[in-house]
Design an enzyme around this catalytic site. Structure first.
Site, PDB file in Angstrom:
ATOM      1  N   LYS A   1       0.876  -1.182   0.000  1.00 14.50           N
ATOM      2  CA  LYS A   1       0.000   0.000   0.000  1.00 14.50           C
ATOM      3  C   LYS A   1       0.912   1.230   0.000  1.00 14.50           C
ATOM      4  CE  LYS A   1      -4.242   1.391   2.312  1.00 14.50           C
ATOM      5  NZ  LYS A   1      -4.603   1.757   3.683  1.00 14.50           N
TER       6      LYS A   1
HETATM    7  C1  E4P Z   1      -7.639   3.398   3.543  1.00 12.12           C
HETATM    8  O1  E4P Z   1      -6.711   3.224   2.807  1.00 12.12           O
HETATM    9  C2  E4P Z   1      -7.507   4.079   4.808  1.00 12.12           C
HETATM   10  O2  E4P Z   1      -6.742   3.188   5.603  1.00 12.12           O
HETATM   11  C3  E4P Z   1      -8.783   4.308   5.559  1.00 12.12           C
HETATM   12  O3  E4P Z   1      -9.895   3.711   4.935  1.00 12.12           O
HETATM   13  C4  E4P Z   1      -9.048   5.723   5.947  1.00 12.12           C
HETATM   14  O4  E4P Z   1     -10.209   5.743   6.722  1.00 12.12           O
HETATM   15  P1  E4P Z   1     -10.581   6.915   7.714  1.00 12.12           P
HETATM   16  O5  E4P Z   1     -10.914   8.120   6.877  1.00 12.12           O
HETATM   17  O6  E4P Z   1     -11.766   6.386   8.452  1.00 12.12           O
HETATM   18  O7  E4P Z   1      -9.412   7.135   8.578  1.00 12.12           O
END
Ligand code: E4P
Length: 225
Positions: A86
């Protein structure tokens, strides 16, 4: 549309994968640090719990493409198959994806615009993760952006899927499903929100009451003995 869980909490993961059809786990540095655990122990613990077949996204922390590439190779060695690197959107991230995508699937994250997603897909990303709720919170149309990206990737035949991320309500998830998002990654509490409905609860309570009125506490197996 497929489902993933967005957490690094082992107990949450155990619970959700037991009851819901979950393809994999996504994490980010915030979620990982919240666990206050040794990083390697946490990552291997999550892999053990989800088994080798579910995908596991771990976000890289390097400041340069070269650092990210090294991190991703080390994580792949530790996590094994079905590790997805990621990678935060940006110049360094795109450069890292152009190398890493030849070795492992990459997900470009923190996507907030359609063109960021197009660049990530052209760089070789297998997934892009638009931040639906964070965009909705500032009136920037997160659901619309995520769905447009899904349509755009399909239109150009790019082998890249949208993993909609950062959801806070059922409508956002449903609209992303209707708009062609391939995957959503959700916090643990959202799965019960998706699965429940007051009419379902009252319908099931009615079946229970009617059954007990005649058969009492007997279950089907008691009556088949
Ligand atoms: C995704 O890549 C992120 O880890 C995540 O979904 C962000 O979520 P949040 O806006 O609830 O922190």
């Amino acid at each position: 549309m497929r489902y993933m869980i967005d957490t690094a909490n082992i107990e949450e993961i155990k619970d959700i994968i037991e009851f819901f059809p979950i393809e994999g786990v996504t994490t980010n540095p915030t979620l990982v640090s919240k666990e206050k655990m040794d990083f390697k122990t946490l990552v291997t613990g999550i892999r053990d719990v989800i088994g080798p077949d579910r995908v596991f996204f771990v976000q890289l922390r390097g400041d340069t493409a070269e650092e990210m590439i090294e991190e991703a190779r080390a994580l792949k060695k530790l996590i094994g198959d079905n590790y997805v690197a990621k990678i935060p959107m940006g110049r360094a991230g795109l450069k890292a994806v152009m190398t890493l995508s030849k070795e492992m699937p990459c997900c470009v994250t923190a996507i907030c615009s359609r063109q960021q997603a197009m660049l990530a897909a052209r760089a070789g990303a297998s997934f892009v993760a638009p931040y639906v709720n964070r965009l909705d919170n500032i009136g920037a149309g997160g659901v619309e952006i995520a769905c447009d990206i899904a349509g755009m990737l399909d239109h150009y035949g790019l082998p890249c899927e949208v993993v909609g991320a950062s959801f806070k309500n059922v409508d956002q998830v449903q609209e992303c499903a209707m708009g062609g998002c391939h995957v959503v990654t959700l916090k643990a509490e959202m799965f019960d929100m998706l699965a429940s409905h007051p009419l379902t609860d009252s319908g099931i309570a009615g079946f229970d009451k009617d059954w007990k009125a005649f058969y009492g506490e007997n279950k089907i197996l008691d009556l088949l003995k």
